[in-house]
Design a protein around this motif. Structure first.
Motif, mmCIF file in Angstrom:
data_model
loop_
_atom_site.group_PDB
_atom_site.id
_atom_site.type_symbol
_atom_site.label_atom_id
_atom_site.label_comp_id
_atom_site.label_asym_id
_atom_site.label_seq_id
_atom_site.Cartn_x
_atom_site.Cartn_y
_atom_site.Cartn_z
ATOM 1 N N LYS A 120 0.787 -1.046 0.617
ATOM 2 C CA LYS A 120 -0.173 -0.236 -0.329
ATOM 3 C C LYS A 120 0.929 1.792 0.081
ATOM 4 N N ALA A 121 2.212 0.714 -0.123
ATOM 5 C CA ALA A 121 2.859 2.329 -0.790
ATOM 6 C C ALA A 121 2.208 3.476 -1.477
ATOM 7 N N ARG A 122 3.072 4.833 -1.805
ATOM 8 C CA ARG A 122 2.789 5.686 -2.408
ATOM 9 C C ARG A 122 3.824 6.082 -3.219
ATOM 10 N N LEU A 123 3.164 6.440 -4.143
ATOM 11 C CA LEU A 123 4.119 6.431 -5.786
ATOM 12 C C LEU A 123 4.841 7.921 -4.811
ATOM 13 N N GLU A 124 4.186 8.698 -4.058
ATOM 14 C CA GLU A 124 5.467 9.680 -3.656
ATOM 15 C C GLU A 124 5.904 9.805 -3.189
ATOM 16 N N ASP A 125 5.698 8.517 -2.308
ATOM 17 C CA ASP A 125 7.234 8.018 -1.209
ATOM 18 C C ASP A 125 8.675 7.399 -1.740
ATOM 19 N N ALA A 126 8.460 7.381 -3.293
ATOM 20 C CA ALA A 126 9.404 6.768 -4.345
ATOM 21 C C ALA A 126 10.618 7.502 -4.912
ATOM 22 N N ILE A 127 11.509 7.270 -4.673
ATOM 23 C CA ILE A 127 12.009 7.816 -6.057
ATOM 24 C C ILE A 127 12.739 6.653 -6.792
ATOM 25 N N ILE A 128 12.702 6.930 -8.176
ATOM 26 C CA ILE A 128 13.697 5.711 -9.198
ATOM 27 C C ILE A 128 14.602 6.968 -9.321
ATOM 28 N N VAL A 129 16.174 5.833 -9.645
ATOM 29 C CA VAL A 129 16.886 5.915 -10.155
ATOM 30 C C VAL A 129 17.295 5.088 -11.618
ATOM 31 N N TYR A 130 17.666 5.436 -12.904
ATOM 32 C CA TYR A 130 18.325 5.044 -13.499
ATOM 33 C C TYR A 130 19.527 5.294 -14.169
ATOM 34 N N ASP A 131 19.709 5.005 -15.437
ATOM 35 C CA ASP A 131 20.314 5.533 -15.994
ATOM 36 C C ASP A 131 19.878 6.396 -17.472
ATOM 37 N N ASP A 132 19.936 7.467 -18.019
ATOM 38 C CA ASP A 132 20.276 8.294 -18.866
ATOM 39 C C ASP A 132 21.164 9.054 -19.766
ATOM 40 N N LEU A 133 20.409 8.523 -20.867
ATOM 41 C CA LEU A 133 21.804 8.875 -22.091
ATOM 42 C C LEU A 133 22.167 10.770 -22.700
ATOM 43 N N ASP A 134 20.677 10.904 -21.842
ATOM 44 C CA ASP A 134 20.927 12.459 -21.898
ATOM 45 C C ASP A 134 21.834 13.393 -20.428
ATOM 46 N N THR A 135 22.223 12.984 -20.221
ATOM 47 C CA THR A 135 22.936 13.191 -18.722
ATOM 48 C C THR A 135 23.768 13.013 -19.046
#
Length: 190
Positions: A80-95
């Motif tokens: 019952k986790a809220r998405l606003e309490d999440a942080i998604i960490v991922y690779d980014d080609l444009d950075t």
């Protein structure tokens, strides 16, 4: 409960690849918080820690990148986790390699893991830490590039980037994400 999702691909053959930058941050946070990300649940490996009184879950989806949203959705439904309490960490080609960029909304920008999360959550609004991997040289296929390891010359920048992303996530546990974004994005421009 706060929860941090690092995107990547399971298996030793993908361990040090550019596409696994999210997993690298989860591993660093697990090391800092002395927790094991080994419980298999919600199509992910999960670890839990208490950081300054805040309960935090660390997730490494085991669905492969293109299906990351299945794991995120399963975690949300089970806990019952809220998405606003999440942080998604991922690779980014444009950075640029070695730099991070924090955002709280936006399109997938061609990233299949983010595309899957948007599809399974029904929103483009969620906290993100984008890990820079730069674009490949012309003629290099994107899929081959993201599944290749960082070059030896890039290792110091990658290490610094993983530490900076981990610092930002730790800071966000006690500060609003907008404030975290302002502080850590400004550091990248200094």
């Amino acid at each position: 409960m706060k929860w941090i999702v690092g995107l990547g691909n399971p298996g030793s053959e993908y361990e040090a690849t550019r596409h696994n930058a999210g997993f690298m941050v989860i591993d660093e946070l697990a090391r800092r918080w002395q927790t094991n990300v080994g419980q298999s649940k919600c199509k992910a490996l999960i670890g839990e820690a208490r950081v300054g009184g805040t309960k935090v879950a660390l997730l490494k989806p085991m669905t492969y990148m293109n299906l990351s949203g299945e794991s995120v959705r399963a975690f949300m439904d089970y806990y019952k986790a809220r998405l606003e309490d999440a942080i998604i960490v991922y690779d980014d080609l444009d950075t640029e390699t070695g730099r991070i960029r924090l955002r709280y909304q936006g399109s997938a920008g061609g990233h299949n893991g983010i595309k899957s999360i948007i599809q399974h959550t029904g929103t483009q609004t969620f906290n993100r830490v984008r890990m820079g991997i730069s674009r490949p040289q012309p003629g290099f296929r994107i899929v081959d590039y993201v599944l290749s390891p960082f070059a030896k010359a890039e290792q110091p920048d990658v290490r610094k980037m993983v530490e900076e992303a981990s610092d930002a996530i730790e800071y966000s546990l006690t500060h609003p994400f907008e404030e975290t974004m302002a502080k850590f994005n400004a550091r990248q421009n200094a």
